[in-house]
Write an enzyme that holds these catalytic residues in place. Sequence first.
Site, PDB file in Angstrom:
ATOM      1  N   GLU A  18       0.819  -1.214   0.000  1.00  0.00           N
ATOM      2  CA  GLU A  18       0.000   0.000   0.000  1.00  0.00           C
ATOM      3  C   GLU A  18       0.855   1.267   0.000  1.00  0.00           C
ATOM      4  O   GLU A  18       1.735   1.435   0.853  1.00  0.00           O
ATOM      5  CB  GLU A  18      -0.926  -0.011   1.234  1.00  0.00           C
ATOM      6  N   LYS A  41      -6.880  -0.579  11.874  1.00  0.00           N
ATOM      7  CA  LYS A  41      -6.318  -1.050  10.593  1.00  0.00           C
ATOM      8  C   LYS A  41      -5.138  -0.154  10.225  1.00  0.00           C
ATOM      9  O   LYS A  41      -4.094  -0.621   9.762  1.00  0.00           O
ATOM     10  CB  LYS A  41      -7.388  -1.033   9.494  1.00  0.00           C
ATOM     11  N   ASP A  44       5.007 -14.205  12.081  1.00  0.00           N
ATOM     12  CA  ASP A  44       3.654 -14.669  11.763  1.00  0.00           C
ATOM     13  C   ASP A  44       2.676 -13.512  11.958  1.00  0.00           C
ATOM     14  O   ASP A  44       2.275 -13.200  13.078  1.00  0.00           O
ATOM     15  CB  ASP A  44       3.331 -15.832  12.716  1.00  0.00           C
ATOM     16  N   HIS A 104      -2.345  10.642   0.255  1.00  0.00           N
ATOM     17  CA  HIS A 104      -2.387   9.222  -0.107  1.00  0.00           C
ATOM     18  C   HIS A 104      -2.528   9.044  -1.610  1.00  0.00           C
ATOM     19  O   HIS A 104      -1.801   8.275  -2.230  1.00  0.00           O
ATOM     20  CB  HIS A 104      -3.549   8.537   0.617  1.00  0.00           C
TER      21      HIS A 104
HETATM   22  P1  NDP Z   1      10.651 -22.942  15.905  1.00  0.00           P
HETATM   23  O1  NDP Z   1       9.866 -24.183  15.953  1.00  0.00           O
HETATM   24  O2  NDP Z   1      11.464 -22.675  14.687  1.00  0.00           O
HETATM   25  O3  NDP Z   1      11.527 -22.888  17.225  1.00  0.00           O
HETATM   26  C1  NDP Z   1      12.512 -21.937  17.432  1.00  0.00           C
HETATM   27  C2  NDP Z   1      13.864 -22.592  17.413  1.00  0.00           C
HETATM   28  O4  NDP Z   1      14.859 -21.593  17.549  1.00  0.00           O
HETATM   29  C3  NDP Z   1      14.009 -23.551  18.543  1.00  0.00           C
HETATM   30  O5  NDP Z   1      13.963 -24.831  17.999  1.00  0.00           O
HETATM   31  C4  NDP Z   1      15.371 -23.248  19.172  1.00  0.00           C
HETATM   32  O6  NDP Z   1      16.074 -24.427  18.958  1.00  0.00           O
HETATM   33  C5  NDP Z   1      15.968 -22.169  18.269  1.00  0.00           C
HETATM   34  N1  NDP Z   1      16.643 -21.068  18.955  1.00  0.00           N
HETATM   35  C6  NDP Z   1      17.882 -20.618  18.673  1.00  0.00           C
HETATM   36  N2  NDP Z   1      18.208 -19.566  19.440  1.00  0.00           N
HETATM   37  C7  NDP Z   1      17.172 -19.334  20.253  1.00  0.00           C
HETATM   38  C8  NDP Z   1      16.898 -18.350  21.264  1.00  0.00           C
HETATM   39  N3  NDP Z   1      17.790 -17.407  21.588  1.00  0.00           N
HETATM   40  N4  NDP Z   1      15.700 -18.381  21.878  1.00  0.00           N
HETATM   41  C9  NDP Z   1      14.785 -19.306  21.552  1.00  0.00           C
HETATM   42  N5  NDP Z   1      14.974 -20.265  20.607  1.00  0.00           N
HETATM   43  C10 NDP Z   1      16.159 -20.284  19.954  1.00  0.00           C
HETATM   44  O7  NDP Z   1       9.714 -21.657  16.063  1.00  0.00           O
HETATM   45  P2  NDP Z   1       8.693 -21.246  17.173  1.00  0.00           P
HETATM   46  O8  NDP Z   1       8.516 -22.280  18.225  1.00  0.00           O
HETATM   47  O9  NDP Z   1       9.073 -19.883  17.587  1.00  0.00           O
HETATM   48  O10 NDP Z   1       7.328 -21.189  16.334  1.00  0.00           O
HETATM   49  C11 NDP Z   1       7.082 -20.132  15.431  1.00  0.00           C
HETATM   50  C12 NDP Z   1       6.433 -20.664  14.195  1.00  0.00           C
HETATM   51  O11 NDP Z   1       5.277 -21.435  14.524  1.00  0.00           O
HETATM   52  C13 NDP Z   1       5.937 -19.577  13.282  1.00  0.00           C
HETATM   53  O12 NDP Z   1       6.389 -19.888  11.984  1.00  0.00           O
HETATM   54  C14 NDP Z   1       4.418 -19.710  13.337  1.00  0.00           C
HETATM   55  O13 NDP Z   1       3.846 -19.325  12.108  1.00  0.00           O
HETATM   56  C15 NDP Z   1       4.218 -21.161  13.615  1.00  0.00           C
HETATM   57  N6  NDP Z   1       2.985 -21.582  14.255  1.00  0.00           N
HETATM   58  C16 NDP Z   1       2.055 -20.696  14.758  1.00  0.00           C
HETATM   59  C17 NDP Z   1       0.929 -21.145  15.394  1.00  0.00           C
HETATM   60  C18 NDP Z   1      -0.004 -20.133  15.966  1.00  0.00           C
HETATM   61  O14 NDP Z   1       0.279 -18.956  15.929  1.00  0.00           O
HETATM   62  N7  NDP Z   1      -1.146 -20.516  16.516  1.00  0.00           N
HETATM   63  C19 NDP Z   1       0.658 -22.566  15.547  1.00  0.00           C
HETATM   64  C20 NDP Z   1       1.713 -23.410  15.041  1.00  0.00           C
HETATM   65  C21 NDP Z   1       2.819 -22.927  14.420  1.00  0.00           C
HETATM   66  P3  NDP Z   1      17.075 -25.063  19.990  1.00  0.00           P
HETATM   67  O15 NDP Z   1      16.801 -24.480  21.351  1.00  0.00           O
HETATM   68  O16 NDP Z   1      16.842 -26.508  19.918  1.00  0.00           O
HETATM   69  O17 NDP Z   1      18.373 -24.631  19.457  1.00  0.00           O
END
Ligand code: NDP
Length: 429
Positions: free
Chosen positions: A82, A269, A285, A383
Site C-alpha cells: 500500500e 487497521k 507470523d 495518499h
Molecule cells: P521454531 O519451531 O522454529 O523454534 C525456534 C527454534 O529456535 C528452537 O527450535 C530453538 O532451537 C531455536 N533457537 C535458537 N536460538 C534461540 C533463542 N535465543 N531463543 C529461543 N529459541 C532459539 O519456532 P517457534 O517455536 O518460535 O514457532 C514459530 C512458528 O510457529 C511460526 O512460523 C508460526 O507461524 C508457527 N505456528 C504458529 C501457530 C499459531 O500462531 N497458533 C501454531 C503453530 C505454528 P534449539 O533451542 O533446539 O536450538
Amino acid sequence: MKSSRIPGFYNMSVDERRKLLKDNYDLTDEQMRNLSNNPSLSLDKANNMIENVIGTYELPLGMGLNFVINGKEYTVPMAIEEASVVASASHIAKIVRSAGGFEAKSRERLMIGQIQVVGCSDFKDAKQALLNQKDTLLSAANDAYPSIVKRGGGTRDLDVRILNEDANSTYSQMLVMHIYVDTCDAMGANMINTMVEAIAPIVEEITGGKVYLRILSNYADRSLASARCVIPPYLLTTGDFTGQEVRDGVIHAYEFAASDPYRAVTHNKGIMNGIDPIVIATGNDWRAVEAGAHAYAAKDGQYGSMTTWSEDEAGNLVGEIELPMSVGIVGGATRVHPLAELSLSIMNIESAAELAEVIVSVGLAQNLGALKALATDGIQKGHMALHSRSVAIAGGASGEMIDVIAKKLIDQKEIRVGKAKELVEQYKQ
Ligand code: NDP
C-alpha cells in the site's frame, strides 16, 4: 550508531539506496545479492517451507526512516503493497525524533499454551488436583523442550479455569489449563505446542477427564509491548493548521475510535499498516500478531482503540500504545527467508523484546500519521498522490510513462484507473 535520518532518500534511485544501506549497515555481499535477487526467496527454499508450491510472491520492501526508540536509531524495513504507509511512518518518526523519540518497553515475554479437559466427574476437584501438581506439570513440560531451559527460558507458571460449569450441555463444560512459558527470542508456537502435547496424558491422569485441544493461545497478553511519545504542539503545525489545532483534532479522532467500533476498526487497521509490514519483513507470523492485537483492543468488553492520545499539563500531545507482540528473531521463517535475516540485521535487533518495542513504536507513528492527515487536509490528498503511480500502472503505463501519467493524474485531480487508461492511450498516440 548510524542515524536513521537520511535526507533525500526518497529521491534516490533504488541502486543508490542499496549502496547507502550497504555502507551504513555493513551489509555483506551475500545480503546484497539476496536483496537484488528476484525472487529473493529461492524456489527450492519456498518449496521446503510450505506445500504445493508453484512460485514465490513478492512485495515491495521500503525503509521507514527517522526512528529513534529508547535513544537508538532505527531504519525500519517494511514489506507492504500500500502506497503512503512508509512515507507517513517516516514523516511522523521525524517529528517524534525532534521531540526526543519514542520510549518503548516490554514488561514480560511469556507465551501461553492451553489444554482443554472435558468430562471430569468434578471440575472443582480436577482443578485443585492440577494446581496441587503444578511443579510436576511444569517440569514435565520443560522436559519436552529441554533446549529452551538451557537458554534460560522454559515454563514459569500455570493456572486453571473452569468454563461453563453450570451449562446443561457437557460439550460446554470444561477445564482449561494455561502454561506460561518464556520462549526467549523465539515466538514459541512450536515449542509451546510440543510442551502441551507432551503433558496432556499427565493432565488426563490427574483430572480423570479427557483432553481435546492442546495448543498455543494467540492472545499473548503476557507478552505485551508498549510505546509512548510526547510531542509539543509546535512540531505538529501543518499548512494553515496550528499545532494546537492538529493536537486537538488527533485527540478528537482518538475519542471517536475509543467510543465507536465502526471507527475503531479503521483506526486500528491504520495502526496495523505500520505493524504488519515489519512483522512480514522479519519473517514473523502476521496472522498471530493481528489476531492478538485485535483481541487486546476488546479487552475492556468493547472493541476500541489500540492507542490513546491525550494532552498533558504542558499542552503536549501524548500518544501511547500497548499490544500483545508474539514475535521472534529466531524460529519460524525469521532465519529461513533471506530478506527476514537482512531486515533484522539492518535494524540491528538483539532480542525478540527489542523487535516488539520497535514494532509497536512504528504502529503508534502510523496511527498519528493517519490521524494527523484526517484532522487536517483529509487522508486523500497525500495518499492519492503517492498512490498515483500504482493507478498509472493499473491503467497500462510502463517504464518512463509511469511518472508522466502519474503526474497528469495528480494535475487533473482524477486519480483513477479509467482516467489513467485514457491518458495512456493519448500518450501512445
Ligand atoms: P521454531 O519451531 O522454529 O523454534 C525456534 C527454534 O529456535 C528452537 O527450535 C530453538 O532451537 C531455536 N533457537 C535458537 N536460538 C534461540 C533463542 N535465543 N531463543 C529461543 N529459541 C532459539 O519456532 P517457534 O517455536 O518460535 O514457532 C514459530 C512458528 O510457529 C511460526 O512460523 C508460526 O507461524 C508457527 N505456528 C504458529 C501457530 C499459531 O500462531 N497458533 C501454531 C503453530 C505454528 P534449539 O533451542 O533446539 O536450538
